[in-house]
Scaffold this motif. Structure first.
Motif, PDB file in Angstrom:
ATOM      1  N   ALA A 325      -0.681  -4.777  -1.111  1.00 40.29           N
ATOM      2  CA  ALA A 325      -0.217  -3.398  -0.973  1.00 40.29           C
ATOM      3  C   ALA A 325      -0.562  -2.935   0.435  1.00 40.29           C
ATOM      4  N   ALA A 326       0.457  -2.806   1.243  1.00 41.33           N
ATOM      5  CA  ALA A 326       0.239  -2.297   2.608  1.00 41.33           C
ATOM      6  C   ALA A 326       0.675  -0.839   2.591  1.00 41.33           C
ATOM      7  N   GLU A 327      -0.270   0.038   2.776  1.00 42.67           N
ATOM      8  CA  GLU A 327       0.017   1.472   2.660  1.00 42.67           C
ATOM      9  C   GLU A 327      -0.378   2.185   3.943  1.00 42.67           C
ATOM     10  N   SER A 328       0.214   3.348   4.161  1.00 39.03           N
ATOM     11  CA  SER A 328      -0.199   4.131   5.326  1.00 39.03           C
ATOM     12  C   SER A 328      -1.191   5.222   4.916  1.00 39.03           C
ATOM     13  N   ARG A 329      -1.375   5.433   3.619  1.00 37.32           N
ATOM     14  CA  ARG A 329      -2.359   6.424   3.118  1.00 37.32           C
ATOM     15  C   ARG A 329      -2.597   6.163   1.637  1.00 37.32           C
ATOM     16  N   ASN A 330      -3.571   6.871   1.064  1.00 32.94           N
ATOM     17  CA  ASN A 330      -3.892   6.780  -0.375  1.00 32.94           C
ATOM     18  C   ASN A 330      -3.965   5.336  -0.867  1.00 32.94           C
ATOM     19  N   LEU A 331      -4.664   4.488  -0.107  1.00 33.86           N
ATOM     20  CA  LEU A 331      -4.649   3.057  -0.412  1.00 33.86           C
ATOM     21  C   LEU A 331      -5.088   2.759  -1.845  1.00 33.86           C
ATOM     22  N   ALA A 332      -6.237   3.294  -2.242  1.00 34.74           N
ATOM     23  CA  ALA A 332      -6.793   2.936  -3.551  1.00 34.74           C
ATOM     24  C   ALA A 332      -5.827   3.329  -4.668  1.00 34.74           C
ATOM     25  N   GLU A 333      -5.313   4.539  -4.566  1.00 32.82           N
ATOM     26  CA  GLU A 333      -4.430   5.044  -5.636  1.00 32.82           C
ATOM     27  C   GLU A 333      -3.161   4.186  -5.746  1.00 32.82           C
ATOM     28  N   TYR A 334      -2.513   3.901  -4.578  1.00 36.04           N
ATOM     29  CA  TYR A 334      -1.261   3.137  -4.614  1.00 36.04           C
ATOM     30  C   TYR A 334      -1.511   1.678  -5.011  1.00 36.04           C
ATOM     31  N   ALA A 335      -2.567   1.101  -4.468  1.00 33.60           N
ATOM     32  CA  ALA A 335      -2.830  -0.319  -4.757  1.00 33.60           C
ATOM     33  C   ALA A 335      -3.137  -0.502  -6.237  1.00 33.60           C
ATOM     34  N   GLU A 336      -3.965   0.354  -6.773  1.00 33.53           N
ATOM     35  CA  GLU A 336      -4.333   0.252  -8.183  1.00 33.53           C
ATOM     36  C   GLU A 336      -3.099   0.523  -9.057  1.00 33.53           C
ATOM     37  N   GLY A 337      -2.269   1.456  -8.614  1.00 29.83           N
ATOM     38  CA  GLY A 337      -1.028   1.747  -9.348  1.00 29.83           C
ATOM     39  C   GLY A 337      -0.138   0.515  -9.414  1.00 29.83           C
ATOM     40  N   LYS A 338      -0.012  -0.196  -8.283  1.00 29.00           N
ATOM     41  CA  LYS A 338       0.826  -1.408  -8.244  1.00 29.00           C
ATOM     42  C   LYS A 338       0.249  -2.482  -9.137  1.00 29.00           C
ATOM     43  N   ARG A 339      -1.077  -2.602  -9.107  1.00 27.19           N
ATOM     44  CA  ARG A 339      -1.737  -3.642  -9.907  1.00 27.19           C
ATOM     45  C   ARG A 339      -1.408  -3.438 -11.389  1.00 27.19           C
ATOM     46  N   LYS A 340      -1.493  -2.166 -11.800  1.00 29.34           N
ATOM     47  CA  LYS A 340      -1.249  -1.873 -13.222  1.00 29.34           C
ATOM     48  C   LYS A 340       0.241  -2.010 -13.543  1.00 29.34           C
ATOM     49  N   ALA A 341       1.089  -1.459 -12.674  1.00 29.53           N
ATOM     50  CA  ALA A 341       2.536  -1.474 -12.958  1.00 29.53           C
ATOM     51  C   ALA A 341       3.060  -2.908 -13.046  1.00 29.53           C
ATOM     52  N   LYS A 342       2.576  -3.776 -12.156  1.00 24.77           N
ATOM     53  CA  LYS A 342       3.091  -5.151 -12.152  1.00 24.77           C
ATOM     54  C   LYS A 342       2.219  -6.088 -12.996  1.00 24.77           C
ATOM     55  N   LYS A 343       1.189  -5.525 -13.635  1.00 29.39           N
ATOM     56  CA  LYS A 343       0.281  -6.282 -14.515  1.00 29.39           C
ATOM     57  C   LYS A 343      -0.326  -7.488 -13.796  1.00 29.39           C
ATOM     58  N   LEU A 344      -0.975  -7.179 -12.663  1.00 23.71           N
ATOM     59  CA  LEU A 344      -1.544  -8.242 -11.836  1.00 23.71           C
ATOM     60  C   LEU A 344      -3.067  -8.261 -11.985  1.00 23.71           C
ATOM     61  N   PRO A 345      -3.677  -9.435 -11.986  1.00 27.55           N
ATOM     62  CA  PRO A 345      -5.143  -9.465 -12.004  1.00 27.55           C
ATOM     63  C   PRO A 345      -5.756  -9.024 -10.675  1.00 27.55           C
ATOM     64  N   LEU A 346      -4.971  -9.108  -9.576  1.00 28.33           N
ATOM     65  CA  LEU A 346      -5.550  -8.798  -8.265  1.00 28.33           C
ATOM     66  C   LEU A 346      -4.490  -8.266  -7.301  1.00 28.33           C
ATOM     67  N   VAL A 347      -4.841  -7.188  -6.622  1.00 29.00           N
ATOM     68  CA  VAL A 347      -4.013  -6.684  -5.520  1.00 29.00           C
ATOM     69  C   VAL A 347      -4.898  -6.571  -4.274  1.00 29.00           C
ATOM     70  N   VAL A 348      -4.368  -7.065  -3.164  1.00 23.73           N
ATOM     71  CA  VAL A 348      -5.071  -6.973  -1.891  1.00 23.73           C
ATOM     72  C   VAL A 348      -4.473  -5.786  -1.139  1.00 23.73           C
ATOM     73  N   GLY A 349      -5.297  -4.795  -0.897  1.00 18.83           N
ATOM     74  CA  GLY A 349      -4.776  -3.581  -0.259  1.00 18.83           C
ATOM     75  C   GLY A 349      -5.243  -3.465   1.177  1.00 18.83           C
ATOM     76  N   ASN A 350      -4.341  -3.024   2.041  1.00 18.67           N
ATOM     77  CA  ASN A 350      -4.779  -2.684   3.395  1.00 18.67           C
ATOM     78  C   ASN A 350      -3.935  -1.547   3.937  1.00 18.67           C
ATOM     79  N   LEU A 351      -4.527  -0.819   4.860  1.00 21.95           N
ATOM     80  CA  LEU A 351      -3.780   0.232   5.534  1.00 21.95           C
ATOM     81  C   LEU A 351      -2.959  -0.432   6.623  1.00 21.95           C
ATOM     82  N   VAL A 352      -1.682  -0.080   6.735  1.00 19.88           N
ATOM     83  CA  VAL A 352      -0.812  -0.761   7.699  1.00 19.88           C
ATOM     84  C   VAL A 352      -1.378  -0.685   9.110  1.00 19.88           C
TER      85      VAL A 352
END
Ligand code: C5P
Length: 398
Positions: A325-352
């Motif tokens: 999850a490459a985000e420009s803001r709200n990293l934790a919220e968006y990354a965790e949202g993607k993890r749950k939505a796509k049912k993934l055991p792991l998402v690697v998040g970073n700010l662009v």
């Protein structure tokens, strides 16, 4: 810093023009924190002086089985506690002697008496390399468990062009670093996507993004270093990026091509890491011919691309799936949202702003237990941290 600090390497140098590359290799290893014991054949000392290696390694240089180093058991002692013996350059003569179990100088003797892995980097004239005898010897060594690095093709010291050049010092160094890494993914197959996609508008224009592919390529390398068999599906990335760590590389351009390549190579994969910055939309109907300018406004209808990661993760036989999850803001919220939505055991998040396109990255790993920031670093170091986390999660799923 490469993860070779604290390792002890016995560097064998045999008599070829490429012996000068061994001096640079010694420098790279010492700079990275390794201890290097150099052992030269008699012929090697004709090409580069022992004093050079002594100065670069800061340690005595060994060359004789007999008394000149005042250490009668050098052929045994030198490899005890060593992490690897690396012979670079390895001449045709040395490879022949090694393949036949000969022990007629210090280097061959310590290779026979060693209790650690052995790597060789052949270097010779192309005709010598092509000789059936040399090929037999190299095949025998590989069958005996010796790691053969290279050789490369190109211009040779003798002026001829062909296969037989020793790899460059940096390449041998990288291969050795990879070799000594722990192998928690041995026997596993890992597929990654990397880079941007390019969605054609017409034959020359398209929609893309600034992803360089560096993070995906670094992760491919870290997975290969960890012992995995890597398949790398790469979008259009800069030519100069090396994918030699991947057992298989598939180049694609668009998201649809990436999806087809991923699905085709999916059977048997244990892990899927979607690093690619896949375009979310593509032009609905790309123009067959170049779009001509003239109109003051131009509307392009876009349609959604398939979400490759979500599609793979939803399959009943899904491998262990990792998203980015490459985000420009709200990293934790968006990354965790993607993890749950796509049912993934792991998402690697970073700010662009921390990673996209550059050589370094700062990431946070989001899994079922929470957020785990990794130290900022070059993309390979970060990739190794991600691989360790994947390995831990695969061992103990939440
Ligand atoms: O939902 P979002 O696109 O931000 O999710 C990013 C993750 O999903 C990345 O791992 C990316 O590689 C993957 N992805 C994909 N196919 C798409 C879009 C994103 O595999 N079409």
């Amino acid at each position: 810093m490469a993860e070779i600090a604290g390792k002890r390497i016995v560097l064998g140098v045999t008599g070829g023009i490429a012996a000068y590359k061994a001096a640079e290799l010694t420098r790279l290893l010492v700079k990275a924190g390794a201890t290097v014991d150099v052992v030269m054949t008699e012929a090697a000392t004709r090409f580069v002086s022992a004093v050079t290696f002594q100065a670069l390694s800061g340690r005595p240089v060994w060359s004789s089985l007999w008394s000149d180093e005042n250490r009668s058991m050098a052929h045994i002692d030198l490899t005890r506690g060593a992490d690897a013996v690396l012979v670079a350059p390895a001449t045709a003569d040395f490879l022949a002697r090694l393949a036949h179990g000969m022990a007629n100088d210090l280097l061959t003797t310590l290779c026979q008496a060693r209790d650690c892995p052995l790597l060789v980097a052949p270097a010779m004239n192309r005709q010598m390399w092509e000789q059936p005898a040399t090929q037999r010897n190299v095949a025998q060594l590989a069958a005996d468990g010796v790691a053969v690095l290279g050789p490369a093709a190109g211009e040779q010291a003798c002026g001829e062009v062909g296969e037989g050049r020793m790899l460059e010092a940096q390449e041998v160094f990288d291969a050795l670093v990879a070799f000594v890494q722990p192998k928690p993914l041995a026997g596993k197959k890992v597929m990654l996507t990397a880079g941007p996609t390019f969605e054609a508008l017409d034959p020359v224009r398209g929609l893309t993004n600034t992803s360089s592919g560096k993070m995906g390529f670094a992760l491919a390398r870290a997975c290969a270093e960890a012992g995995a068999e890597v398949t790398l599906v790469a979008g259009p990335v800069c030519e100069s990026q090396s994918s030699r760590y991947a057992a298989k590389r598939i180049d694609v351009v668009s998201a649809l091509e990436m999806r087809d390549a991923v699905l085709a190579a999916l059977p048997g994969q244990d892990v899927f890491i979607a690093v690619a910055a896949v375009a979310d939309y593509r032009p609905a109907s790309p123009s067959e011919h170049k779009i001509k300018k003239g109109a003051q406004t131009l509307s392009i209808e876009l349609v959604a691309n398939p979400d490759i990661l979500a599609e793979v993760a939803a399959r009943p036989d899904a491998p262990f799936c990792v998203g980015f999850a490459a985000e420009s803001r709200n990293l934790a919220e968006y990354a965790e949202g993607k993890r749950k939505a796509k049912k993934l055991p792991l998402v690697v998040g970073n700010l662009v702003q921390d990673g996209l396109g550059g050589d370094t990255n700062q990431v946070t790993l989001f899994d079922a237990t929470g957020a785990h920031p990794l130290p900022a670093g070059d993309k390979l170091a970060v990739a190794r941290g991600i691989v360790s986390h994947i390995e831990r999660l695969m061992k103990c799923p939440e």
